[in-house]
Write a protein that holds these residues in place. Structure first.
Motif, mmCIF file in Angstrom:
data_model
loop_
_atom_site.group_PDB
_atom_site.id
_atom_site.type_symbol
_atom_site.label_atom_id
_atom_site.label_comp_id
_atom_site.label_asym_id
_atom_site.label_seq_id
_atom_site.Cartn_x
_atom_site.Cartn_y
_atom_site.Cartn_z
ATOM 1 N N VAL A 1 8.417 -67.859 4.222
ATOM 2 C CA VAL A 1 9.115 -66.549 3.951
ATOM 3 C C VAL A 1 10.347 -66.853 5.048
ATOM 4 C CG1 VAL A 1 9.119 -64.096 4.832
ATOM 5 C CG2 VAL A 1 7.174 -64.948 3.750
ATOM 6 N N ASP A 2 10.074 -67.243 6.413
ATOM 7 C CA ASP A 2 11.338 -67.494 7.308
ATOM 8 C C ASP A 2 12.040 -68.835 7.061
ATOM 9 O OD1 ASP A 2 10.778 -65.230 9.321
ATOM 10 O OD2 ASP A 2 8.687 -66.092 8.931
ATOM 11 N N LYS A 3 12.710 -68.923 6.084
ATOM 12 C CA LYS A 3 13.390 -70.112 5.422
ATOM 13 C C LYS A 3 14.166 -70.808 6.660
ATOM 14 C CE LYS A 3 12.430 -70.132 0.698
ATOM 15 N NZ LYS A 3 11.863 -68.514 0.807
ATOM 16 N N ASP A 4 14.979 -70.022 7.576
ATOM 17 C CA ASP A 4 15.899 -70.597 8.575
ATOM 18 C C ASP A 4 15.118 -71.111 10.004
ATOM 19 O OD1 ASP A 4 17.608 -69.773 6.777
ATOM 20 O OD2 ASP A 4 18.232 -68.051 7.923
ATOM 21 N N ALA A 5 13.850 -70.569 9.756
ATOM 22 C CA ALA A 5 13.239 -70.930 10.963
ATOM 23 C C ALA A 5 12.422 -72.353 10.788
ATOM 24 C CB ALA A 5 12.162 -70.002 11.467
ATOM 25 N N ASN A 6 12.516 -73.091 12.105
ATOM 26 C CA ASN A 6 11.833 -74.538 12.124
ATOM 27 C C ASN A 6 10.225 -74.051 11.853
ATOM 28 O OD1 ASN A 6 11.735 -77.462 12.710
ATOM 29 N ND2 ASN A 6 10.380 -76.559 14.195
ATOM 30 N N ASP A 7 9.803 -73.080 12.853
ATOM 31 C CA ASP A 7 8.354 -72.695 12.555
ATOM 32 C C ASP A 7 7.971 -71.568 13.181
ATOM 33 O OD1 ASP A 7 8.090 -72.922 15.497
ATOM 34 O OD2 ASP A 7 7.848 -75.113 15.272
ATOM 35 N N VAL A 8 7.098 -70.898 12.641
ATOM 36 C CA VAL A 8 6.860 -69.323 12.927
ATOM 37 C C VAL A 8 4.906 -69.423 13.393
ATOM 38 C CG1 VAL A 8 6.224 -66.978 12.407
ATOM 39 C CG2 VAL A 8 8.050 -68.611 11.138
ATOM 40 N N TRP A 9 4.768 -68.992 14.588
ATOM 41 C CA TRP A 9 3.535 -68.766 15.247
ATOM 42 C C TRP A 9 3.108 -67.280 15.657
ATOM 43 C CZ3 TRP A 9 -0.279 -72.516 16.366
ATOM 44 C CH2 TRP A 9 0.090 -73.811 16.049
ATOM 45 N N ILE A 10 1.904 -66.918 15.595
ATOM 46 C CA ILE A 10 1.515 -65.549 15.929
ATOM 47 C C ILE A 10 0.484 -65.456 16.714
ATOM 48 C CG2 ILE A 10 2.429 -64.377 13.662
ATOM 49 C CD1 ILE A 10 -0.486 -63.945 12.988
ATOM 50 N N VAL A 11 0.334 -64.503 17.509
ATOM 51 C CA VAL A 11 -0.905 -64.163 18.046
ATOM 52 C C VAL A 11 -1.317 -62.845 17.949
ATOM 53 C CG1 VAL A 11 -2.168 -63.992 20.262
ATOM 54 C CG2 VAL A 11 -0.666 -65.700 20.123
ATOM 55 N N CYS A 12 -2.467 -62.252 17.310
ATOM 56 C CA CYS A 12 -2.777 -60.973 17.145
ATOM 57 C C CYS A 12 -3.947 -60.620 17.805
ATOM 58 C CB CYS A 12 -2.948 -60.864 15.577
ATOM 59 S SG CYS A 12 -3.341 -59.229 15.023
ATOM 60 N N ASN A 13 -3.955 -59.359 18.523
ATOM 61 C CA ASN A 13 -4.967 -58.794 19.234
ATOM 62 C C ASN A 13 -5.438 -57.358 18.460
ATOM 63 O OD1 ASN A 13 -4.605 -61.112 21.189
ATOM 64 N ND2 ASN A 13 -3.504 -59.808 22.467
ATOM 65 N N ARG A 14 -6.628 -57.078 18.431
ATOM 66 C CA ARG A 14 -7.189 -55.922 17.936
ATOM 67 C C ARG A 14 -8.487 -55.536 18.627
ATOM 68 N NH1 ARG A 14 -6.710 -53.457 12.111
ATOM 69 N NH2 ARG A 14 -5.208 -51.880 12.879
ATOM 70 N N SER A 15 -8.628 -54.158 19.049
ATOM 71 C CA SER A 15 -9.854 -53.861 19.565
ATOM 72 C C SER A 15 -11.073 -54.135 18.807
ATOM 73 C CB SER A 15 -9.538 -52.237 19.906
ATOM 74 O OG SER A 15 -8.881 -52.289 20.867
ATOM 75 N N THR B 1 -5.908 -58.349 9.197
ATOM 76 C CA THR B 1 -5.090 -57.685 10.347
ATOM 77 C C THR B 1 -4.055 -58.544 10.382
ATOM 78 O OG1 THR B 1 -7.160 -56.588 11.137
ATOM 79 C CG2 THR B 1 -5.156 -56.521 12.640
ATOM 80 N N CYS B 2 -4.306 -59.991 10.537
ATOM 81 C CA CYS B 2 -3.049 -60.678 11.055
ATOM 82 C C CYS B 2 -2.048 -60.833 9.923
ATOM 83 C CB CYS B 2 -3.567 -62.190 11.311
ATOM 84 S SG CYS B 2 -4.499 -62.558 12.622
ATOM 85 N N LEU B 3 -2.530 -60.718 8.686
ATOM 86 C CA LEU B 3 -1.447 -60.672 7.635
ATOM 87 C C LEU B 3 -0.822 -59.343 7.678
ATOM 88 C CD1 LEU B 3 -3.458 -62.579 4.834
ATOM 89 C CD2 LEU B 3 -1.548 -63.425 6.454
ATOM 90 N N GLU B 4 -1.613 -58.216 7.836
ATOM 91 C CA GLU B 4 -0.924 -56.976 7.751
ATOM 92 C C GLU B 4 0.200 -56.702 8.889
ATOM 93 O OE1 GLU B 4 -4.596 -54.198 6.121
ATOM 94 O OE2 GLU B 4 -4.188 -54.237 8.277
ATOM 95 N N GLN B 5 -0.213 -57.081 10.025
ATOM 96 C CA GLN B 5 0.565 -57.091 11.372
ATOM 97 C C GLN B 5 1.762 -57.751 11.248
ATOM 98 O OE1 GLN B 5 0.307 -54.903 14.015
ATOM 99 N NE2 GLN B 5 -1.199 -53.855 12.550
ATOM 100 N N LEU B 6 1.529 -58.889 10.667
ATOM 101 C CA LEU B 6 2.798 -59.809 10.432
ATOM 102 C C LEU B 6 3.852 -59.426 9.289
ATOM 103 C CD1 LEU B 6 4.389 -62.746 10.762
ATOM 104 C CD2 LEU B 6 2.887 -63.503 8.754
ATOM 105 N N HIS B 7 3.411 -58.489 8.354
ATOM 106 C CA HIS B 7 4.243 -58.063 7.498
ATOM 107 C C HIS B 7 5.073 -56.783 8.107
ATOM 108 C CE1 HIS B 7 5.505 -56.650 3.599
ATOM 109 N NE2 HIS B 7 4.984 -55.177 3.786
ATOM 110 N N TYR B 8 4.225 -56.099 8.863
ATOM 111 C CA TYR B 8 4.796 -54.972 9.755
ATOM 112 C C TYR B 8 5.882 -55.442 10.643
ATOM 113 C CZ TYR B 8 4.523 -51.022 13.165
ATOM 114 O OH TYR B 8 4.685 -50.239 14.120
ATOM 115 N N ALA B 9 5.338 -56.342 11.280
ATOM 116 C CA ALA B 9 6.242 -56.923 12.118
ATOM 117 C C ALA B 9 7.620 -57.335 11.617
ATOM 118 C CB ALA B 9 5.832 -58.010 13.256
ATOM 119 N N ARG B 10 7.670 -58.172 10.644
ATOM 120 C CA ARG B 10 8.873 -58.568 9.686
ATOM 121 C C ARG B 10 9.569 -57.514 9.245
ATOM 122 N NH1 ARG B 10 5.802 -63.482 6.717
ATOM 123 N NH2 ARG B 10 6.632 -65.007 7.585
#
Ligand code: 18C
Length: 259
Positions: free
Chosen positions: A151-165, A31-40
C-alpha cells in the motif's frame, strides 16, 4: 511444525508465525489490520471532526471528543516526522520491554505475563497515581510486525506495533481493590523513507526519514472528571511522543542502521 527458518523469519521480519497457534492470535491479527487501516485514513483534508490540540514543529496531535457512559474516551491521532532512524528501530524501542522504563513517564511497574513469541507479549502495567483518583493498571497484548501489503509504495518499509487490552484469569481487574483497569487500543505505524539517490547498502543516517502515526483510545476504567482527563491528555501525549522519539534517535546514534 515450526522450523528454524520460521523462527528466524519471525524474529527478523515479524510475520507472527510463532504466535499463530495461540488463543489470542485471531484477535491480534484482526486488530492489527483494522488499526492499520484506521491509522492510514489520517485525519482527512478538512479535519473531519478531528481537532488539532498540539502543533509543535513536525508533531501534530488531533483528538475527537467522545464519551461513553459519562467517561471521556477521546480518540487520539498524531503524526510526526523524525530524521535519522528507521521504522523498524522506532518499533523495536516501543515494543521491547527492556527500554520501556527509559521513555514511559507514567509507568510505575511492568510485568510480562506471557511471552507468546519474540514479536508478541502480554503485559501488566501499573501507572502512576494521580491523587486523589484511584491508581490505574493496564493488561494488554502487544504485537510488532513488518507490513508488506504494497500500500505504501513510496516508503522503503513499514512496521507497526499494536497494543490492546485483554483479560487474564490470574489477574482480574481491581484485584485487591487497588487499581482501576484502563482499556486501551494503541497503534504505532512507522514508515522509512530513504534519500532517492541512495540504496540500502550506501545509506547513512542522514538519508533516513521516519514518518510516524500514533493512534490511541484509552477508557479510564472508572469515572474521572472530563476536564481533568482532557488536561492530562493535553499534557501527557505530546510529552510522550517527543520523549519517546527523542530517545530512539539518541539510542540509534552511532549504532549500525537496523532495517
Ligand atoms: O502507548 C504508550 N505506551 C505503551 C507502553 O506503555 C502502552 C500503554 C499505554 C497506557 C497508557 C495509559 C496510561 C495511563 C496513565 C495514568 C495516568 C498517569 C499520568 C501520570 C502523570 C504524572 O500502549 C504511550 C502512552 C502515553 C500515555 C499518555 C497519557 C494518557 C492518559 C490516559 C489517562 C487515563 C486515565 C487516568 C485516570 C486519571 C484520573 C484523574
Amino acid at each position: 511444525r515450526i522450523t528454524d527458518d520460521d523462527k528466524l523469519n519471525s524474529e527478523t521480519f515479524g510475520t507472527g508465525i510463532l504466535a499463530r497457534g495461540h488463543r489470542l492470535w485471531p484477535e491480534i491479527d484482526k486488530t492489527c489490520l483494522e488499526q492499520l487501516h484506521y491509522a492510514r485514513q489520517g485525519v482527512g483534508e478538512d479535519g473531519n471532526g478531528w481537532q488539532l490540540f498540539a502543533d509543535e514543529g513536525e508533531m501534530k496531535m488531533y483528538r475527537r471528543e467522545e464519551e461513553v457512559d459519562g467517561m471521556v474516551i477521546d480518540p487520539l491521532k498524531s503524526c510526526h516526522v523524525v530524521k535519522g532512524v528507521t521504522a523498524r528501530e522506532m518499533c523495536h524501542y516501543f515494543f521491547s520491554p527492556e527500554y520501556r522504563n527509559d521513555w514511559e513517564t507514567t509507568l510505575e511497574e511492568m510485568t510480562i505475563l506471557e511471552n507468546i513469541a519474540p514479536d508478541t507479549l502480554v503485559f501488566l502495567q501499573t501507572h502512576k497515581r494521580i491523587w486523589p483518583a484511584s491508581q490505574r493498571d493496564a493488561l494488554f497484548w502487544s504485537h510488532m510486525r513488518r507490513i508488506d501489503d504494497g500500500v505504501d509504495k513510496d516508503a522503503n518499509d513499514v512496521w507497526i506495533v499494536c497494543n490492546r487490552s485483554t483479560q487474564h484469569e490470574e489477574y482480574p481487574p481491581a484485584n485487591q481493590g487497588k487499581c482501576l483497569r484502563i482499556h486501551l487500543t494503541v497503534i504505532l505505524v512507522c514508515q522509512t523513507y530513504i534519500t532517492e539517490t541512495k540504496t540500502i547498502e550506501n545509506t547513512t543516517r542522514d538519508d533516513l526519514t521516519c514518518k510516524i502515526t500514533y493512534c490511541s483510545v484509552v477508557n479510564p476504567g472508572g469515572w474521572a472528571p472530563a476536564s481533568v482527563l482532557r488536561a492530562i491528555y493535553k499534557k501527557e501525549y505530546p510529552k510522550f511522543l517527543k520523549r519517546f522519539t527523542g530517545y530512539v534517535v539518541d539510542q540509534c546514534k552511532n549504532k549500525p542502521i537496523m532495517f
